[in-house]
Design a protein around this motif. Structure first.
Motif, PDB file in Angstrom:
ATOM      1  N   THR A   1       0.827  -1.213   0.000  1.00 50.46           N
ATOM      2  CA  THR A   1       0.000   0.000   0.000  1.00 50.46           C
ATOM      3  C   THR A   1       0.859   1.260   0.000  1.00 50.46           C
ATOM      4  N   ALA A   2       2.171   1.079  -0.057  1.00 51.61           N
ATOM      5  CA  ALA A   2       3.076   2.238  -0.018  1.00 51.61           C
ATOM      6  C   ALA A   2       3.213   2.850  -1.407  1.00 51.61           C
ATOM      7  N   TYR A   3       3.349   4.153  -1.438  1.00 53.16           N
ATOM      8  CA  TYR A   3       3.597   4.893  -2.670  1.00 53.16           C
ATOM      9  C   TYR A   3       4.985   5.525  -2.582  1.00 53.16           C
ATOM     10  N   ALA A   4       5.691   5.481  -3.677  1.00 51.63           N
ATOM     11  CA  ALA A   4       7.048   6.028  -3.690  1.00 51.63           C
ATOM     12  C   ALA A   4       7.205   6.975  -4.864  1.00 51.63           C
ATOM     13  N   ALA A   5       8.166   7.857  -4.757  1.00 53.28           N
ATOM     14  CA  ALA A   5       8.437   8.808  -5.831  1.00 53.28           C
ATOM     15  C   ALA A   5       9.935   9.042  -5.922  1.00 53.28           C
ATOM     16  N   THR A   6      10.388   9.292  -7.147  1.00 54.79           N
ATOM     17  CA  THR A   6      11.799   9.522  -7.396  1.00 54.79           C
ATOM     18  C   THR A   6      11.956  10.704  -8.336  1.00 54.79           C
ATOM     19  N   ALA A   7      12.870  11.599  -8.004  1.00 55.65           N
ATOM     20  CA  ALA A   7      13.182  12.710  -8.901  1.00 55.65           C
ATOM     21  C   ALA A   7      14.245  12.243  -9.887  1.00 55.65           C
ATOM     22  N   ASN A   8      14.048  12.576 -11.158  1.00 53.87           N
ATOM     23  CA  ASN A   8      15.019  12.182 -12.170  1.00 53.87           C
ATOM     24  C   ASN A   8      16.360  12.856 -11.959  1.00 53.87           C
ATOM     25  N   SER A   9      17.401  12.197 -12.449  1.00 54.92           N
ATOM     26  CA  SER A   9      18.697  12.862 -12.522  1.00 54.92           C
ATOM     27  C   SER A   9      18.656  13.861 -13.665  1.00 54.92           C
ATOM     28  N   THR A  10      19.685  14.655 -13.788  1.00 61.36           N
ATOM     29  CA  THR A  10      19.738  15.646 -14.867  1.00 61.36           C
ATOM     30  C   THR A  10      20.273  15.052 -16.164  1.00 61.36           C
ATOM     31  N   THR A  11      20.646  13.763 -16.143  1.00 63.37           N
ATOM     32  CA  THR A  11      21.294  13.166 -17.316  1.00 63.37           C
ATOM     33  C   THR A  11      20.358  12.346 -18.196  1.00 63.37           C
ATOM     34  N   SER A  12      19.101  12.096 -17.748  1.00 62.79           N
ATOM     35  CA  SER A  12      18.168  11.301 -18.536  1.00 62.79           C
ATOM     36  C   SER A  12      16.780  11.410 -17.926  1.00 62.79           C
ATOM     37  N   ILE A  13      15.796  10.789 -18.585  1.00 62.39           N
ATOM     38  CA  ILE A  13      14.438  10.690 -18.060  1.00 62.39           C
ATOM     39  C   ILE A  13      14.201   9.241 -17.667  1.00 62.39           C
ATOM     40  N   GLY A  14      13.921   8.998 -16.404  1.00 57.62           N
ATOM     41  CA  GLY A  14      13.746   7.642 -15.912  1.00 57.62           C
ATOM     42  C   GLY A  14      12.342   7.107 -16.126  1.00 57.62           C
ATOM     43  N   LEU A  15      12.257   5.833 -16.536  1.00 59.61           N
ATOM     44  CA  LEU A  15      10.972   5.170 -16.702  1.00 59.61           C
ATOM     45  C   LEU A  15      10.763   4.069 -15.669  1.00 59.61           C
ATOM     46  N   ALA A  16      11.832   3.386 -15.260  1.00 62.89           N
ATOM     47  CA  ALA A  16      11.698   2.254 -14.350  1.00 62.89           C
ATOM     48  C   ALA A  16      12.988   2.067 -13.574  1.00 62.89           C
ATOM     49  N   ALA A  17      12.846   1.489 -12.360  1.00 62.44           N
ATOM     50  CA  ALA A  17      14.005   1.167 -11.520  1.00 62.44           C
ATOM     51  C   ALA A  17      13.850  -0.256 -11.008  1.00 62.44           C
ATOM     52  N   SER A  18      14.977  -0.913 -10.745  1.00 64.75           N
ATOM     53  CA  SER A  18      14.984  -2.289 -10.230  1.00 64.75           C
ATOM     54  C   SER A  18      14.217  -3.233 -11.142  1.00 64.75           C
ATOM     55  N   LEU A  19      14.505  -3.146 -12.443  1.00 68.15           N
ATOM     56  CA  LEU A  19      13.816  -3.955 -13.450  1.00 68.15           C
ATOM     57  C   LEU A  19      14.356  -5.378 -13.449  1.00 68.15           C
ATOM     58  N   GLY A  20      13.442  -6.357 -13.413  1.00 68.31           N
ATOM     59  CA  GLY A  20      13.853  -7.751 -13.417  1.00 68.31           C
ATOM     60  C   GLY A  20      14.039  -8.309 -14.821  1.00 68.31           C
ATOM     61  N   ASN A  21      14.796  -9.411 -14.928  1.00 67.31           N
ATOM     62  CA  ASN A  21      15.034  -9.992 -16.261  1.00 67.31           C
ATOM     63  C   ASN A  21      14.988 -11.516 -16.280  1.00 67.31           C
ATOM     64  N   VAL A  22      14.522 -12.149 -15.194  1.00 64.92           N
ATOM     65  CA  VAL A  22      14.440 -13.609 -15.223  1.00 64.92           C
ATOM     66  C   VAL A  22      13.204 -14.027 -16.006  1.00 64.92           C
ATOM     67  N   THR A  23      12.934 -15.324 -16.089  1.00 68.93           N
ATOM     68  CA  THR A  23      11.841 -15.843 -16.903  1.00 68.93           C
ATOM     69  C   THR A  23      10.523 -15.140 -16.604  1.00 68.93           C
ATOM     70  N   ASN A  24       9.853 -14.702 -17.675  1.00 70.97           N
ATOM     71  CA  ASN A  24       8.540 -14.047 -17.616  1.00 70.97           C
ATOM     72  C   ASN A  24       8.588 -12.621 -17.072  1.00 70.97           C
ATOM     73  N   GLU A  25       9.766 -12.056 -16.880  1.00 72.22           N
ATOM     74  CA  GLU A  25       9.844 -10.671 -16.400  1.00 72.22           C
ATOM     75  C   GLU A  25      10.140  -9.725 -17.564  1.00 72.22           C
ATOM     76  N   GLY A  26       9.525  -8.561 -17.532  1.00 72.21           N
ATOM     77  CA  GLY A  26       9.722  -7.592 -18.601  1.00 72.21           C
ATOM     78  C   GLY A  26       9.038  -6.280 -18.299  1.00 72.21           C
ATOM     79  N   LEU A  27       8.973  -5.403 -19.312  1.00 76.86           N
ATOM     80  CA  LEU A  27       8.485  -4.037 -19.131  1.00 76.86           C
ATOM     81  C   LEU A  27       7.615  -3.637 -20.318  1.00 76.86           C
ATOM     82  N   ASN A  28       6.561  -2.865 -20.033  1.00 76.58           N
ATOM     83  CA  ASN A  28       5.700  -2.271 -21.050  1.00 76.58           C
ATOM     84  C   ASN A  28       5.444  -0.818 -20.677  1.00 76.58           C
ATOM     85  N   PHE A  29       5.354   0.052 -21.680  1.00 77.50           N
ATOM     86  CA  PHE A  29       5.107   1.465 -21.366  1.00 77.50           C
ATOM     87  C   PHE A  29       4.430   2.176 -22.531  1.00 77.50           C
ATOM     88  N   THR A  30       3.845   3.320 -22.225  1.00 76.88           N
ATOM     89  CA  THR A  30       3.387   4.271 -23.234  1.00 76.88           C
ATOM     90  C   THR A  30       3.983   5.632 -22.892  1.00 76.88           C
TER      91      THR A  30
END
Length: 244
Positions: free
Chosen positions: A146-175
């Motif tokens: 139930t916790a909500y978190a927020a992160t301010a971007n660095s000045t070097t890029s625009i962040g979309l995701a953090a702590s992204l997984g890559n094992v079986t069936n893990e991935g990312l979708n965005f608009t």
């Protein structure tokens, strides 16, 4: 010449003039409105316009003749796509212009090679991808919490995701929406939504992001990349959002 049926104001007063051209014209007020050719195609106007394949007749109201028009393809117009394959970066550059006031990028089934990293993007301004002068914010939630978190971007890029997984069936979708990319006065701005699997078992993470660059200039591309490793697979599609 054309075989013509000319309307009259009296009952039974229509005048038919014959011709061997294979064309049949319907006149009203002394002007030809519709013409049928020998292939039964419909022409509009005194000098018949038969349109082109796929066009439709569009009414101009009761005071003017209809015209042929290309039907709308809907609110989204597909422009291009890039499929990642062990790609260090994915660049969406075909094509941003003044044709549309806003564009939509859809990232689907994106998998990265290394676990636990972040996923970000850069804007191509003035012919090169900028790595400075960014501002942004990322709001995120996680399944089972139930916790909500927020992160301010660095000045070097625009962040979309953090702590992204890559094992079986893990991935990312965005608009992501890119606003007025051809503008050179206002700051460049993007907004979007993302959902992905974290580097923790069975945890879905997602949220909304916003970002931009404080340097004004036309945006001609968006580059996506992980913080380490590469983009193993995934599809990135660019759409123009119809102005009307």
């Amino acid at each position: 010449m054309t075989t013509t049926i000319n309307a009259d104001t009296t009952v039974g007063g229509a005048v038919i003039t014959g011709d061997a051209s294979g064309l049949l014209g319907l006149q009203a007020g002394g002007n030809t409105g519709l013409t049928l050719n020998s292939s039964r195609a419909v022409g509009v106007g005194s000098t018949p316009s038969f349109g082109t394949s796929g066009q439709v007749l569009t009414s101009a109201g009761s005071a003017s003749a209809p015209t042929w028009a290309t039907p709308s393809t809907g609110a989204l117009v597909f422009l291009s796509s890039v499929t990642a394959s062990a790609s260090a970066t994915v660049d969406i550059e075909t094509t941003f212009s003044s044709t549309y006031d806003a564009y939509l990028i859809v990232g689907s089934a994106i998998v990265v090679s290394l676990d636990g990293g972040s996923f970000s993007c850069l804007l191509k301004i003035g012919g090169s991808y900028s790595t400075t002068n960014y501002k942004g914010h990322f709001m995120q939630v996680a399944s089972g919490s139930t916790a909500y978190a927020a992160t301010a971007n660095s000045t070097t890029s625009i962040g979309l995701a953090a702590s992204l997984g890559n094992v079986t069936n893990e991935g990312l979708n965005f608009t992501m929406k890119v606003y007025s990319p051809s503008g050179t006065i206002l700051r460049n701005m993007v907004t979007g939504e993302v959902v992905y699997t974290r580097d923790s078992a069975d945890v879905l993470q997602g949220g909304a992001f916003l970002g931009g660059n404080t340097v004004a200039g036309a945006v001609t591309g968006v580059r996506f990349f992980p913080s380490s490793g590469n983009i193993t697979s995934g599809t990135f599609r660019l759409y123009g959002i119809a102005n009307s």
